[in-house]
Design an enzyme around this catalytic site. Structure first.
Site, PDB file in Angstrom:
ATOM      1  N   HIS A  35       0.888  -1.163   0.000  1.00 49.47           N
ATOM      2  CA  HIS A  35       0.000   0.000   0.000  1.00 49.47           C
ATOM      3  C   HIS A  35       0.925   1.211   0.000  1.00 49.47           C
ATOM      4  CE1 HIS A  35      -3.187   2.806   1.015  1.00 49.47           C
ATOM      5  NE2 HIS A  35      -2.361   3.319   1.903  1.00 49.47           N
ATOM      6  N   CYS A 111      -4.024   2.020  -5.034  1.00 51.36           N
ATOM      7  CA  CYS A 111      -3.359   3.094  -4.280  1.00 51.36           C
ATOM      8  C   CYS A 111      -1.972   3.407  -4.828  1.00 51.36           C
ATOM      9  CB  CYS A 111      -3.277   2.718  -2.804  1.00 51.36           C
ATOM     10  SG  CYS A 111      -2.412   1.156  -2.503  1.00 51.36           S
TER      11      CYS A 111
END
Length: 164
Positions: A35, A111
């Site tokens: 992430h 992301c």
């Protein structure tokens, strides 16, 4: 306006505790399941598949290194943006219109892709390839699976075609 810009960092996280060990190995070969978010002017911005904010966008803000649910791995110095705080806000407003939560795709628009795009618009260094490479491999495999499935679906008796 005014000011002389701000430092930009990308905060990289392992997707969760189960990924920490795997990512140590994977990063060594240039990939991993991560992430990421962009830290600029004291906030960290990222993208998720849930509606946030005034435009039901997928973009959200947290305190730097504060993305709970993921395990912080490292901070990447991306350089300085020359943009003022208000210019960055205008870019974020534009990104919020473009990055609607419903367009989130784990392999093609996640992301890490948002982080790469935001860095580009801030005029800082490019996101290192290892941050997004696993998503790229997954997207390629998913496309290959679709291509590989066609001959079976197209054969008249439903059996796989003979091997060449």
């Amino acid at each position: 306006g005014g000011g002389d810009g701000a430092d930009v960092r990308v905060q990289v996280y392992d997707l969760g505790p189960a990924f920490v060990g795997m990512n140590v190995v994977c990063k060594a070969i240039g990939t991993g399941a991560f992430h990421a978010g962009v830290e600029v002017y004291g906030q960290e911005y990222s993208f998720c598949p849930c509606p946030c904010g005034p435009h039901a966008t997928g973009i959200f803000a947290v305190n730097p290194r504060g993305c709970t649910g993921h395990v912080f791995r490292e901070s990447l110095d991306m350089g300085r943006t020359k943009l003022s705080r208000s210019e960055v806000c205008r870019i974020l407003d534009q990104l919020m219109r473009e990055w609607h939560f419903s367009l989130y795709d784990l392999l093609r628009r996640n992301c890490c892709h948002f982080t790469a795009e935001f860095c580009k618009r801030l005029g800082v260094r490019e996101l290192p390839q290892w941050v997004t490479s696993l998503a790229g491999v997954g997207a390629m495999l998913r496309s290959g699976m679709r291509l590989g499935a066609r001959p079976v679906a197209d054969s008249a008796d439903g059996r796989a075609p003979p091997k060449a």
